[in-house]
Design a protein around this motif. Sequence first.
Motif, PDB file in Angstrom:
ATOM      1  N   SER A  40       0.842  -1.198   0.000  1.00 15.69           N
ATOM      2  CA  SER A  40       0.000   0.000   0.000  1.00 15.69           C
ATOM      3  C   SER A  40       0.876   1.246   0.000  1.00 15.69           C
ATOM      4  N   LEU A  41       0.249   2.391   0.161  1.00 19.41           N
ATOM      5  CA  LEU A  41       1.003   3.617   0.385  1.00 19.41           C
ATOM      6  C   LEU A  41       1.623   3.545   1.775  1.00 19.41           C
ATOM      7  N   MET A 157       6.716   2.084  -2.708  1.00 19.71           N
ATOM      8  CA  MET A 157       5.305   1.961  -2.325  1.00 19.71           C
ATOM      9  C   MET A 157       4.516   1.228  -3.410  1.00 19.71           C
ATOM     10  N   GLU A 158       3.422   0.626  -2.989  1.00 22.19           N
ATOM     11  CA  GLU A 158       2.512  -0.094  -3.881  1.00 22.19           C
ATOM     12  C   GLU A 158       3.284  -1.054  -4.770  1.00 22.19           C
ATOM     13  N   GLU A 180       1.080   0.148  -9.698  1.00 21.13           N
ATOM     14  CA  GLU A 180       0.701   1.276 -10.540  1.00 21.13           C
ATOM     15  C   GLU A 180       0.592   0.903 -12.018  1.00 21.13           C
ATOM     16  N   GLY A 516      -5.611  -4.974 -18.341  1.00 19.69           N
ATOM     17  CA  GLY A 516      -4.159  -4.800 -18.468  1.00 19.69           C
ATOM     18  C   GLY A 516      -3.460  -4.962 -17.143  1.00 19.69           C
ATOM     19  N   ALA A 518      -1.877  -2.499 -15.586  1.00 20.43           N
ATOM     20  CA  ALA A 518      -1.886  -1.277 -14.786  1.00 20.43           C
ATOM     21  C   ALA A 518      -2.970  -1.370 -13.715  1.00 20.43           C
ATOM     22  N   TYR A 519      -2.577  -1.165 -12.491  1.00 18.61           N
ATOM     23  CA  TYR A 519      -3.462  -1.137 -11.313  1.00 18.61           C
ATOM     24  C   TYR A 519      -4.702  -2.016 -11.484  1.00 18.61           C
ATOM     25  N   ASN A 520      -4.472  -3.291 -11.548  1.00 18.94           N
ATOM     26  CA  ASN A 520      -5.547  -4.255 -11.790  1.00 18.94           C
ATOM     27  C   ASN A 520      -5.695  -5.174 -10.574  1.00 18.94           C
ATOM     28  N   PRO A 521      -6.604  -4.810  -9.657  1.00 18.26           N
ATOM     29  CA  PRO A 521      -6.722  -5.571  -8.402  1.00 18.26           C
ATOM     30  C   PRO A 521      -7.062  -7.051  -8.612  1.00 18.26           C
ATOM     31  N   GLY A 522      -7.808  -7.361  -9.670  1.00 17.24           N
ATOM     32  CA  GLY A 522      -8.120  -8.761  -9.954  1.00 17.24           C
ATOM     33  C   GLY A 522      -6.846  -9.550 -10.230  1.00 17.24           C
TER      34      GLY A 522
ATOM     35  N   PRO B  44     -13.236  -6.887 -12.297  1.00 14.38           N
ATOM     36  CA  PRO B  44     -12.108  -7.177 -11.402  1.00 14.38           C
ATOM     37  C   PRO B  44     -10.921  -6.228 -11.595  1.00 14.38           C
ATOM     38  N   LYS B  97      -5.207   5.384 -12.505  1.00 11.08           N
ATOM     39  CA  LYS B  97      -6.247   4.620 -13.211  1.00 11.08           C
ATOM     40  C   LYS B  97      -7.542   4.633 -12.385  1.00 11.08           C
ATOM     41  N   TYR B 107       4.212  12.912  -0.253  1.00  8.98           N
ATOM     42  CA  TYR B 107       5.323  12.282   0.473  1.00  8.98           C
ATOM     43  C   TYR B 107       6.609  13.076   0.286  1.00  8.98           C
TER      44      TYR B 107
END
Lengths: 606, 246
Positions: A40-41, A157-158, A180, A516, A518-522, B44, B97, B107
Motif C-alpha cells: 500500500s502507500l 510503495m505499492e 501502478e 491490463g 496497470a493497477y488491476n486488483p483482480g 475485477p 487509473k 510524500y
Amino acid sequence: MANYETHEHDVIVVGAGGAGLRAAIEVSAQGLSVGLVCKSLLGKAHTVMAEGGIAAALANVDPQDGWQTHFRDTMRGGKMLNNWRMAQLHAQEAPDRVRELERWGAVFDRTKDGRILQRAFGGHKWKRLCHVGDRTGLEMIRTLQDQGVHQGITVYMECTISKLLKDGDKISGAFGYFREDGRYVLFKTKAVVLATGGVGKIYSVTSNSWEYTSDGQGLAYEAGADLIDMEFVQFHPTGMVWPPGVRGLLVTEGVRGEGGILRNSKGERFMFKYLPEATKNDYAATEEEAKEWVEATIHGKKSEARRPPELSTRDNVARAIYIENKEGRGSPHGGVFLDISYQDSERVKKKLPSMYHQFKELADVDITEGPMEVGPTCHYIMGGIRVEADSAQTRVPGLFAAGECAGGMHGSNRLGGNSLSDLVVFGRRAGLGASTYAKSVSGQPSINDSDINLAIEELEAPFNREGKNPYDVAKHMNSIMDAYVGIFREQKDMETGVAKLEELKKDVANVAVKGGKAYNPGWHLCRDLKNMMVAAEAIARSALSRPESRGAHSRLDFPDTDNGKWSTVNTSVYKDGDEMKLEHTPLPVMPDELKELFEEKEKAHA
Amino acid sequence: MRKATLKVFRGDKNGGDYTKYEVPVEEGMVVLDAIHYIQAKDAPDLAVRWNCKAAKCGSCSAEVNGKPSLMCKTRMDRFEDGEEIQVQPVKTFPIIKDLVTDVSWNYEVNKKIKGFSPPQDDNEWIIYQEDIDRVQEFRKCIECFLCQDVCHVLRDHDRKDAFMGPRFLVRTAGLEMHPKDTANRMKYLKDEGHIGFCNITKCCSEVCPEDIHITDNAIIPLKERVVDEFYDPVAKIFKSIFGGKK
C-alpha cells in the motif's frame, strides 16, 4: 521475456507496518542500505488499525509491574506454548521501545503527574497499555514513518513481492511488480526481512484489509522456511456485527479496559461464569467488585478490587460469546451487547473517540446512550514463520521475519497490546539480525535468470488462460474456512475442510483475469490467492493434527487442554516437493530461573 | 432488495468515461462496499485504493457526487432512491487509473519538513496532558489528503510547486507545538512552504474526516508565529538586543 528494473540494497524489508518500519530504521542505523517495499502507500498498513495500546511494563500506573509479570502473563495467555525466549525478550525490551517511540515524537496520553498513562487490558495483571485514546496504532505508524523518512530510508510503495530468490540455500533477491503499472522489479539483496502481517482474508468475517493475504508466510514457505503454530488463529471477541456492511470491523478491547460490560439478551453479565479456574482469582468475583475497580480506574485511585471478568483473555471471551449465541442468548444480529453508556459521555468520547465515531457514523448507534452489538471476528494469527528468538532469522540463511507473520512469541493466544510491542521489539531485532548477517556476506550473491523467468511466467499466466474469477475463488476459500476450520473445530469437519481445500487448489492454480497490468486488483489477487492457500492449508492441517483445546484452538471433540505431549510440542509445516509436510517439534525448554516465576505464582494462590 | 446505480470513472491519464453499474443495497452499506461489489462481479480490474474500511487509514478518498469523501464513510442510504451516484478520483492529483491517483507529491513535501527535534537528555519526560491536547488533535490526521484535494491553492491554482498544503501545515503545527521540540520551522513555513498562500477559506477544515480544526487550530496560530518572527517590529528590536528563542 518482459523487462524488469533492478535495485540493489544490503537488506530488503517487505512490509511497512510497525515491524517493517522498525526493522528498516534499524538497518539504516547500522549504516547499511535498506529498501522498504510495501503493497500500500506508506502509513496505511494494518498497524494503523491497532487501537487499544502497546503493552510495556513501565509501571507508571501500577508500580508493582515489572518484566517478570509481563512475561508470566504473556506465557499464561499463550497457554505456555510460547517460545519462552521471545516472550522474555519482549517483556524486557518493550519499555525501552516505548520510550524510544516517545523520543521519536509519539505523543502518548499522560497520567496526572505527566508520565505515560497505562490502561488495563485482557490477561494483563496490571495496567500496562500505553495508549493514545483508541488510535495507538496510528500514532505508532506515523512516528515510525516520519523517523524512517528523515533517516533516509528508500521506500518502494505499492509494490508486491511475488518470489524470493536464492543463491544456493542463501537469499539473494526478491522479485515482484509495481501495482501502478504492473512493471516488474528485481531487488538484489543479501538479506530479506519479512514483515507482511497476517492472513485474515482467508476468513469471511475479519478485521483485516485486502493486504492480509499471508504473503510473508507464503513466500517463506516457498523459500524453504517452516511455519509453526498455524492452528492458532485469534478471533477477536468484539467485532461489529451490524449492519452487514461493517460486519467484522474491530471494536477495541479498550472499551472493556475502560470498564465496558458484556451482557446477553437476558441482561446477564455472562463473563463471570466463563472464567477459567486457573486465573479466576485474578478477576472480580461480583458486580460490585468490578464496579469498584472501574471507579478506581476512572479516578486514578488505588483499590484492592480485582479487574472485571470482561478482561479475560481473548480466546476465552470469544468462546463465551459464541456459546451464548449457540444457546439462544445472543443479540438480534448474532452477537452480544457491550455497554459503556453507563459512564459519563464526555469521558467515553475522550477515551474512545474513534469507537464513538465508528458506531455513530456507520451503525447509527450512540455508544454513550446505549450498548453496542459485538461478536467474534478473525483478527490475528499467533502462528507464523519460525524464527530464532534473538536474531529473528528463519532456517533459510538471509531470511528474517518479524511481527504478525512470525510465529512463536504469542503461543496459542495473544494478549491484547502485545502485538504493537512485538512489532517494535522484534522489528528492531530483525533489522539488527539482518544487518549483522548482511555484513558477514562478502560480495553480492548471484541471481539465477531462470528463477526470474519463472517468476514472470507465473505472474503473466492469469492473462493467458481461461479460468475462474479470483474473487469467486477467494469467496469459496472463505466459505470453506468459515465452515470447517472456524472458532470451534471437530475432526470430521476439518477433514472435509482439508479435502475441499485440496480441490480448491486447482482453481487457485488456474484463476484468470482480463484487462491490463496497470493497477488491476483482480490480477493482484490471482497471486495473493496462492499465499492465502498456504495459510489455509497450514491452518487446517495443523488444527487437525492437535487433538486438544488450547488457547485459540478449540476442539469440540477434545475440549480439554492436554498436560502431556501436546503441552510440549509445536506444530510445524514446511514444503516438501509439492506436498505440505507436518511434524511436531519439541518446545524450547525454559530455564529454571524463569520456571520459578510460575511456581511462585502458584504458591501465592495456594 | 433496493438497487442503486453507480457511475464510476473508468480511465487513465489518456482519458476515460463513466461506466454505469447496478448494485444491490444492503442495510448499512457504504460506497466502498458498492465499489467492491462491482469489482467482484463486473470489473475485477476496477482500480481503487482501500485498506481499513473503518476511516482510520485514509486510503479510499474519492469524489462522490462531486464531494470529496472517504468512500468507507459515505453511506448508501444518504442517497435518494433512483439517484445516480457518481464516483470519480480526487481532482487535485494526477490520475493513475480509475479511482486511483498519484499522491506521491505529498510524500515529497513531508520529507522537507524538519523532523521532531527533542533535547538530547536521558531523563523521563514529564509532559502534562493539557500541554499536548492540541498536538494530539493534529496527530489524529489519517493522511487521506482530502484537505489537499479541496485546497484551492492546490486544486484550482495547481501551486504544488510552492505551497505545502493544509496536511503539512497540520504536521508542522504538531511539531512546533510539541512541548519537547527545539527546532524552528518558521523560515521554512514562510519561504518554502509558503504559508502566506493560504487565505483561510476553511474548506480544508470542512472536509476533514477526523474533525481537525485545521485552519483555526493549526494554520492561523502558525501564521501568527511567522508574523511574530518576521514582521513584528517591536519583537525584532527586542530580539536583536536579547537574542531570540530557539
